[in-house]
Scaffold this active site. Structure first.
Site, PDB file in Angstrom:
ATOM      1  N   HIS A 177      47.100  38.610  46.616  1.00  0.00           N
ATOM      2  CA  HIS A 177      46.071  38.378  45.577  1.00  0.00           C
ATOM      3  C   HIS A 177      45.558  36.954  45.700  1.00  0.00           C
ATOM      4  CE1 HIS A 177      45.018  38.707  40.976  1.00  0.00           C
ATOM      5  NE2 HIS A 177      44.075  38.075  41.665  1.00  0.00           N
TER       6      HIS A 177
ATOM      7  N   HIS B  67      41.559  35.027  46.220  1.00  0.00           N
ATOM      8  CA  HIS B  67      40.103  35.172  46.383  1.00  0.00           C
ATOM      9  C   HIS B  67      39.632  34.101  47.355  1.00  0.00           C
ATOM     10  CE1 HIS B  67      39.710  37.768  42.714  1.00  0.00           C
ATOM     11  NE2 HIS B  67      40.852  37.158  42.437  1.00  0.00           N
TER      12      HIS B  67
ATOM     13  N   HIS C  73      41.870  44.254  39.072  1.00  0.00           N
ATOM     14  CA  HIS C  73      42.390  43.316  38.088  1.00  0.00           C
ATOM     15  C   HIS C  73      42.461  44.063  36.761  1.00  0.00           C
ATOM     16  CE1 HIS C  73      41.358  40.372  41.100  1.00  0.00           C
ATOM     17  NE2 HIS C  73      41.649  39.343  40.321  1.00  0.00           N
TER      18      HIS C  73
ATOM     19  N   GLU D  10      44.953  41.156  32.614  1.00  0.00           N
ATOM     20  CA  GLU D  10      45.008  39.681  32.725  1.00  0.00           C
ATOM     21  C   GLU D  10      44.688  39.127  31.333  1.00  0.00           C
ATOM     22  OE1 GLU D  10      42.017  38.073  35.352  1.00  0.00           O
ATOM     23  OE2 GLU D  10      42.932  36.078  35.423  1.00  0.00           O
TER      24      GLU D  10
ATOM     25  N   ASP E 144      45.941  33.476  43.645  1.00  0.00           N
ATOM     26  CA  ASP E 144      44.683  33.819  42.981  1.00  0.00           C
ATOM     27  C   ASP E 144      43.515  32.956  43.480  1.00  0.00           C
ATOM     28  OD1 ASP E 144      43.125  35.404  41.359  1.00  0.00           O
ATOM     29  OD2 ASP E 144      43.819  34.572  39.469  1.00  0.00           O
ATOM     30  N   ASP E 145      43.354  31.768  42.922  1.00  0.00           N
ATOM     31  CA  ASP E 145      42.252  30.875  43.313  1.00  0.00           C
ATOM     32  C   ASP E 145      42.843  29.479  43.529  1.00  0.00           C
ATOM     33  OD1 ASP E 145      39.736  32.653  42.744  1.00  0.00           O
ATOM     34  OD2 ASP E 145      41.025  32.886  40.998  1.00  0.00           O
TER      35      ASP E 145
HETATM   36  N1  ADE Z   1      37.798  36.321  40.327  1.00  0.00           N
HETATM   37  C1  ADE Z   1      38.404  35.250  40.848  1.00  0.00           C
HETATM   38  N2  ADE Z   1      39.544  34.996  40.178  1.00  0.00           N
HETATM   39  C2  ADE Z   1      39.658  35.943  39.210  1.00  0.00           C
HETATM   40  C3  ADE Z   1      40.608  36.227  38.210  1.00  0.00           C
HETATM   41  N3  ADE Z   1      41.701  35.480  38.024  1.00  0.00           N
HETATM   42  N4  ADE Z   1      40.375  37.272  37.394  1.00  0.00           N
HETATM   43  C4  ADE Z   1      39.296  38.014  37.543  1.00  0.00           C
HETATM   44  N5  ADE Z   1      38.376  37.798  38.477  1.00  0.00           N
HETATM   45  C5  ADE Z   1      38.554  36.767  39.312  1.00  0.00           C
HETATM   46 ZN    ZN Z   2      42.281  37.410  40.951  1.00  0.00          ZN
END
Ligand code: ADE
Ligand code: ZN
Length: 324
Positions: free
Chosen positions: A22, A24, A197, A200, A278-279
């Site tokens: 996971h 992006h 997703h 969350e 994630d990011d």
């Molecule tokens: N796009 C990038 N990061 C995300 C996240 N944590 N939740 C939903 N969409 C995303």
């Molecule tokens: Zn994500």
């Protein structure tokens, strides 16, 4: 737990070969790259300086983050940009002992999905030789209409045989998974796996929607499943993996402190949880940093670490291609 065991767990997490499921790609866009790509593509960067951009990295919730995320990735244009960005993430990943990464790409929101795929695939060939397998999973924007997602999916037709699957992301609350049933049905008919997703920020009902309406193979995040014991039992019974992202949850205020992250409670309930970044450019850490901070905050034991790392290997998607 004694601190020597916690240190041992951190060291184990660092040294084990890992899968990251996971992440992006556009979330790996460090501020320096936003400026580099903006300049190269004759675009005005979203902020005047790197310091001003960094100062925006205080998020109140997911929507607040997505708004900055979309502004920054507008700097991406050419195959070269995507290749450079994939290379940048992969250097960090390999340094963290990641041997397999499944990378979400914003095909629908991108300026040119062909440029995106060309750059990513070129980089992937290079990293495979170095021992890192990369799979790409185009994600669709749940805050946009289904018709736009279907159009984007059809435009990706030349890549249907080489993508790892499809995903559903972006602002969650108010956009339940079942809105995208047709997209996931269409992908499944072509043998393409799905992830979404859910849970969350959205309620447990969205996790039910992801598994029952979309038929996903994994749930991204899934935190709020903890509120529904029947759902927890279902996730455990069917061994549906959750790709959790502790530092993301902290930075997007899904949790108030890392010590309150529900990951250990999922593990104890027999749910197949994994740790992911994630990011990473926005949330303060790549994979090993996520492991280390989570292990220390939750006092995880080395056996927990082994289980989490193995869960991710077990939940990997096979490398394409389905045709050959
Ligand atoms: N796009 C990038 N990061 C995300 C996240 N944590 N939740 C939903 N969409 C995303
Ligand atoms: Zn994500």
């Amino acid at each position: 737990m004694n601190s020597a065991l916690v240190d041992e767990a951190v060291e184990l997490a660092r040294s084990l070969p890992k899968a990251e499921l996971h992440m992006h790609l556009e979330g790996a866009l460090q501020p320096e790259l936003v400026f580099k790509f903006s300049e190269r593509n004759d675009k005005t960067p979203p902020f005047a300086t790197i310091a001003e951009l960094r100062a925006e990295y205080e998020f109140t919730d997911l929507a607040d983050f997505i708004s900055l995320f979309l502004k920054c990735f507008n700097s991406l244009e050419t195959a070269q940009d995507y290749e450079d960005l994939t290379n940048d993430y992969s250097e960090h990943a390999l340094a963290d002992n990641v041997v397999h990464a499944e990378i979400f790409v914003e095909a629908q929101a991108s300026n040119d999905a062909d440029q995106l795929m060309a750059g990513c695939l070129k980089a992937a060939a290079r990293w495979q030789e170095k021992g890192l397998d990369l799979l790409f999973i185009p994600t669709f924007l749940r805050h946009m209409p289904l018709a736009e997602a279907l159009k984007s999916f059809d435009e990706l037709e030349p890549y249907h045989d080489i993508i790892g699957g499809i995903g559903l992301a972006s602002v969650e609350v108010g956009f339940p998974p079942e809105n995208f049933r047709l997209l996931f049905d269409r992908a499944r008919e072509l043998g393409i796996k799905g992830v979404a997703h859910a849970g969350e920020e959205g309620p447990p009902e969205y996790v039910w929607g992801a598994i029952d309406d979309l038929g996903v193979e994994r749930v991204d995040h899934g935190n709020r499943s903890i509120e529904d014991p029947v759902l927890m039992a279902r996730l455990a019974r069917d061994q549906i993996p959750l790709t959790m992202c502790p530092l993301s949850n902290l930075r997007l205020c899904v949790i108030d402190e890392l010590g309150n992250h529900p990951l250990k409670r999922f593990l104890d309930a027999g749910v197949n949880v994994t740790v992911n970044s994630d990011d990473p450019a926005y949330f303060g850490g790549y994979l090993n940093e996520n492991f280390e901070q989570t292990i220390r905050a939750l006092n995880l034991h080395p056996t927990d670490v082994r289980e989490i790392v193995q869960n991710a290997h077990d939940a990997k998607f096979p490398s394409p291609s389905r045709n050959g």
